[in-house]
Design an enzyme around this catalytic site. Structure first.
Site, mmCIF file in Angstrom:
data_model
loop_
_atom_site.group_PDB
_atom_site.id
_atom_site.type_symbol
_atom_site.label_atom_id
_atom_site.label_comp_id
_atom_site.label_asym_id
_atom_site.label_seq_id
_atom_site.Cartn_x
_atom_site.Cartn_y
_atom_site.Cartn_z
ATOM 1 N N GLU A 1 0.649 -5.419 10.926
ATOM 2 C CA GLU A 1 0.254 -4.004 10.887
ATOM 3 C C GLU A 1 1.124 -3.214 11.866
ATOM 4 O OE1 GLU A 1 -1.854 -2.771 8.837
ATOM 5 O OE2 GLU A 1 -3.134 -4.425 8.161
ATOM 6 N N HIS B 1 0.840 -1.198 0.000
ATOM 7 C CA HIS B 1 0.000 0.000 0.000
ATOM 8 C C HIS B 1 0.874 1.247 0.000
ATOM 9 C CE1 HIS B 1 -3.555 -2.454 1.759
ATOM 10 N NE2 HIS B 1 -3.647 -2.346 0.444
ATOM 11 N N GLU C 1 1.572 3.413 3.066
ATOM 12 C CA GLU C 1 2.196 2.650 4.143
ATOM 13 C C GLU C 1 3.691 2.471 3.854
ATOM 14 O OE1 GLU C 1 -0.222 -0.875 4.540
ATOM 15 O OE2 GLU C 1 -2.064 0.304 4.743
#
Length: 395
Positions: free
Chosen positions: A365, A162, A165
């Site tokens: 994450e 992403h 990110e």
């Protein structure tokens, strides 16, 4: 650092001379046949660079070597044209300097151009790493894979699926740099000696899956695509929230693992900054390259780095092997991140990997907050995830 072979020199002798693991020297010179070196050949010595020293009154090779904790023969090797008995004051000689500090400076807006430069710098400093191109982005940027080690167990870690990110890329590059330094300096990371892992594990790293998207977030749109991208971005000229690739497709919704279900429930039905899974699975070159890597690479486990949430996901439809639960317990223990087996989200790279190979896959994450996470979190994120990296290659 490069040296010229003398009569009687061998890879083994160089490993003793520079206190380096023999296999690192062999792998840094993989184009040379065996250990039979020819006089005048150029040999790469990993983890060193050449510095200059200006001769002062009273200097001798022995004295210079003693002050710098070097072997006299290391100086002779780098200065073969000099007469060590007739050093001239003011003359410069070459001295081998061990690399002990990071080559990569991760705490910056980490564009593809910086990644490209840093990979070249690491390859120059640590020539035993293998760098290859596994594909290219929509705009033709290379997708790099870096391989470290010769082991049967193959651990893969990727970053920046992403765009916003992108902090995951310098985090991964920092780990790679620390790992390489620990190998050439025969050191440890958190008490784990890295040298034995080189022969038991092959580490596969793809540090930037989505280079076009990362550059869009950091540098803004390419002039030729500006109007189209602003339209995809709902008329907004601020691209800091962009997750997709340059085609407006979410690369982590591109995999045929309940893709149809994910497509139906996504609000985005056309190219968008985020959450559009494409018109079909594996439509994007970046997603295709990562799938081909998994199919051809015989990967034993996969970690996909994302932000944010300080948690990780490790299950898919009950297809994950028992090993995944063991690793998840260890990841949670060493990082403080929350272990989550199942989430109501599909079509990701981790999901597809588990489905296809029934091997451990994880979506990690990193950090906490609003993407893109600020660089002020870099050190804290790295210290938290470092334990996960170590467990993934050590266990």
């Amino acid at each position: 650092m490069e040296v010229q072979v003398r009569r009687g020199d061998t890879f083994y002798y160089y490993s003793q001379l520079f206190y380096l693991p023999l296999q690192l020297i062999i792998d840094s010179n993989s184009d040379m046949a065996g250990n039979s070196l020819q006089i005048g050949q150029t040999v790469s010595i990993p983890g060193f660079y050449i510095g200059n020293y200006t001769i002062r009154q009273g200097d001798t090779f022995w004295g210079i070597a003693r002050r710098r904790n070097l072997s006299v023969d290391a100086l002779l090797l780098l200065n073969q044209s000099l007469n060590p008995s007739a050093l001239q004051v003011g003359a410069e000689i070459s001295i081998p300097l061990r690399i002990t500090q990071p080559v990569v400076m991760g705490q910056q807006a980490y564009s593809f151009g910086i990644l490209d430069r840093d990979i070249k710098s690491l390859k120059n400093a640590f020539p035993f790493i293998k760098v290859s191109q596994i594909g290219e982005s929509v705009l033709g940027k290379p997708l790099y894979e870096i391989l470290i080690g010769n082991g049967e167990k193959k651990v893969h870690i990727n970053a920046s699926f992403h765009a916003n990110e992108w902090i995951t890329t310098p985090i991964l590059m920092r780990f790679m740099n620390d790992y390489l330094l620990s190998l050439t300096n025969r050191g440890a990371i958190r008490g784990v000696v890295m040298e034995p892992l080189y022969s038991s594990v092959t580490l596969s790293l793809v540090p930037m899956v989505n280079p076009d998207g990362v550059d869009l977030v950091i540098e803004g749109p390419p002039p030729a695509l500006r109007e189209e991208l602003i339209e995809f971005n709902k008329g907004n000229t601020n691209f800091s929230g962009w997750k997709a690739n340059i085609n407006g497709v979410d690369l982590n919704n591109q995999y045929p693992a309940k893709w149809e279900l994910e497509k139906e429930r996504k609000e985005e039905k056309n190219p968008a900054p985020r959450d559009f899974p494409g018109y079909k699975p594996l439509s994007e070159p970046e997603a295709i390259a990562m799938a081909e890597l998994a199919r051809s690479g015989d990967l034993d486990r996969v970690l996909a780095l994302h932000t944010q949430g300080e948690e990780f996901y490790w299950g898919f439809e009950g297809m994950e092997p028992p090993e995944s639960e063991m690793l998840a317990e260890e990841f949670e223990r060493v990082s403080g991140y929350r272990s989550v087996r199942y989430i109501d989200s599909f079509a990701g790279y981790k999901d597809w990997f588990i489905q296809e190979f029934q091997r451990p896959g994880f979506t990690v994450e990193l950090g906490m907050g609003i993407n893109p996470l600020p660089l002020s979190q870099f050190d804290r994120i790295y210290e938290s995830v470092l334990g996960i990296f170590l467990v993934s290659i050590y266990r």
